[in-house]
Motif scaffolding. Structure first.
Motif, short mmCIF file in Angstrom:
data_model
loop_
_atom_site.label_atom_id
_atom_site.label_comp_id
_atom_site.label_asym_id
_atom_site.label_seq_id
_atom_site.Cartn_x
_atom_site.Cartn_y
_atom_site.Cartn_z
N TRP A 159 39.16 45.46 36.88
CA TRP A 159 39.53 46.67 37.43
C TRP A 159 40.86 47.57 36.79
O TRP A 159 41.68 46.69 36.35
CB TRP A 159 39.49 46.62 38.84
CG TRP A 159 38.23 46.66 39.38
CD1 TRP A 159 36.93 46.65 38.78
CD2 TRP A 159 37.99 45.91 40.81
NE1 TRP A 159 35.89 45.97 39.75
CE2 TRP A 159 36.35 45.50 40.78
CE3 TRP A 159 38.73 45.49 41.67
CZ2 TRP A 159 35.95 44.81 42.03
CZ3 TRP A 159 38.05 44.77 42.97
CH2 TRP A 159 36.70 44.81 42.99
N ASN A 160 41.16 48.53 36.91
CA ASN A 160 42.20 49.45 36.79
C ASN A 160 43.15 49.19 37.79
O ASN A 160 42.77 49.29 39.08
CB ASN A 160 42.07 50.75 36.56
CG ASN A 160 40.98 51.11 35.25
OD1 ASN A 160 41.22 50.50 34.21
ND2 ASN A 160 40.19 52.01 35.37
N SER B 172 36.65 50.28 37.07
CA SER B 172 36.89 50.49 35.46
C SER B 172 36.72 52.21 35.12
O SER B 172 37.41 52.51 34.20
CB SER B 172 36.04 49.59 34.65
OG SER B 172 34.42 49.64 34.69
#
Length: 508
Positions: free
Chosen positions: A262-263, A486
């Motif tokens: 994930w970001n 994402s």
């Protein structure tokens, strides 16, 4: 520990608390057809404080309010004003008049037209607001020049006006909703969404996407939901299960992000350390000696405290101007190299070789830092008596003590930092005492009078001056961190505890 830090961030944010053209369109709610960003489910730290923008908190209310309302101005990731319902603005040569050109063709969700008269109605209401009024302290009046032009007349130059407007103090409300006093329960704006009927106050809020919103590309997500989940573990579990796809992050959330691809995004949000409220020593003599204040800077190891308490999420520094932003000087980050020996020497020079006694406030929120203070004070021979209290009492009473453990929110705008941290009274700094320090007062005056192109240099001089004088004992600047799946990216803004929807985008 992480829960305590998060609770503290909320409390501080609650307490504290700037040219494109386009056209508007029909604001009739749709079923969401045509959305390209997919669902956006935000895991918020806090419930909305009020749907009324005059009463709302900038800190965590951004996502809620930015769904319903359009602002005149927004801000970018650096806190610089950007166009919204105001397409452009001009500041007069004498800095006493700001002229806004408004977007046309925009309607509120109740069908009312947005124009200069409606804008003035909202601005007058915001100026009177218990919280929103902070942005308009130097405004004499708002004038609707014509349908698409608003003039803001100032009593004196104000370099923070546009910043505060963009940060969350210029949301436009439907005039009828202002008049009937219904905004707190039934918000009516011209924003990209309307509040859905399936919302459950305090638990989950669902929003219906507006058809043909003038800035639809900026808000591609549909459906939109916001879940206030104060407990970090519960919020992390909601992210892991897919209930939310954006999380106000703690250590666990950051680890989840790494494991899942994930970001993550982060930016400094507030400084941690000792706030001095009696630098002139009028009520507590020791603090009136610069050497004592400097000793209290030399004695604390900010890097170690950041690592042990803040999990390394931030920047070790001795200054209050945010890292990486105008006014901040990296050369000041190690102004005070940790040395108990030097601190003891300075105390001895000031006549306090054996230390001194004092009382300080303490609440559960700040107990994570209490051991560090206890150890340093013990090493210096300082005897502290802790007066325990609940947080709301702490917020009220802490400024009556000569110093207290603090987490104080910071601003992107450097002039706002000057005024909020140094020169103007705040809840955490009720008597700035700049009049007792002629050199500091003189430099503040230079900052506020400087030509815009020279202002940052003057601010840097002020930053150097107050850091040399140990105006505070700053240990580090703490990050606010966010995790998103994402396909979503976040742009944090110093000054916002949680970004608005304008700072949440589809990852390209």
């Amino acid at each position: 520990m992480k829960k305590a830090m998060a609770a503290m961030a909320l409390a501080v944010a609650t307490a504290l608390a700037l040219t494109a053209c386009g056209s508007g369109g029909d604001t009739t709610a749709s079923s969401g057809a045509g959305a390209s960003g997919g669902p956006l489910n935000l895991g918020e730290f806090a419930d909305v404080t009020s749907w009324d923008p005059s009463l709302a908190d900038i800190g965590f209310d951004g996502p809620y309010l930015s769904a319903i309302y359009d602002p005149l101005l927004a801000v970018d990731g650096d806190g610089k004003p950007t166009p919204a319902l105001a397409t452009e603005w001009k500041v007069s040569d004498d800095f006493l008049k700001v002229t806004l050109t408004l977007r046309t063709g925009v309607k509120f969700s109740d069908g009312e037209k947005f124009d200069a008269d409606a804008a003035v109605t909202s601005l007058d209401y915001l100026k009177k607001g218990a919280r929103s009024g902070e942005a308009y302290l130097n405004v004499e009046k708002f004038v609707a020049v014509d349908d698409k032009t608003v003039e803001i007349d100032l009593t004196k130059r104000d370099d923070t006006l546009l910043y505060f407007m963009g940060l969350g103090r210029s949301y436009m409300m439907a005039p009828r909703a202002i008049a009937d006093g219904s905004l707190a329960k039934t918000p009516v704006g011209s924003g990209p969404y309307t509040l859905g009927s399936s919302s459950v106050a305090g638990s989950e809020y669902h929003f219906d996407k507006v058809k043909n919103h003038w800035d639809a590309k900026q808000f591609p997500f549909d459906p939109l939901a916001i879940y206030p989940i104060q407990d970090g573990t519960a919020r992390d579990n909601a992210m892991a299960s897919g209930q939310i796809n954006v999380n106000y992050a703690d250590d666990t959330a950051l680890k989840q992000a790494k494991e899942n691809g994930w970001n993550t995004a982060a930016k400094v949000s507030g400084w941690v350390g000792l706030q001095f409220t009696d630098r002139a020593g009028e009520k507590f003599k020791p603090l009136g000696d610069e050497k004592v204040r400097q000793a209290l800077n030399d004695a604390f190891d900010g890097s170690s405290i950041l690592k042990s308490v803040g999990s390394g999420a931030g920047v070790a520094t001795n200054q209050v101007f945010p890292s990486g932003m105008p006014g901040n000087l990296t050369s000041l980050n190690d102004k005070y190299k940790t040395s108990i020996t030097k601190a003891k020497s300075l105390l001895a020079e000031a006549g306090y070789a054996d230390g001194f006694d004092l009382h300080m406030p303490m609440s559960q929120v700040f107990q994570v830092w209490q051991p560090a203070v206890d150890q340093v004070f013990k090493d210096l021979g300082i005897t502290v008596t802790w007066d325990d209290m609940q947080y709301m009492d702490y917020q009220k009473n802490a400024p009556t003590y000569p110093m207290f453990v603090a987490f104080i929110s910071m601003d992107s705008n450097p002039v706002a930092t000057v005024e909020r941290q140094i020169s103007n009274p705040q809840w955490y700094n009720p008597t700035p005492q700049t009049d007792k320090f002629p050199d500091v007062a003189a430099q503040v005056t230079k900052v506020l009078a400087a030509d815009p192109k020279d202002q940052v240099k003057e601010i840097e001089k002020l930053n150097t001056l107050v850091t040399d004088k140990a105006w505070f004992s700053v240990w580090y600047q703490a990050n606010n961190s966010y995790v998103s799946t994402s396909n979503i990216e976040i742009t944090p803004v110093t000054g916002m505890m949680y970004p608005t929807l304008r700072q949440i985008a589809v990852k390209g």
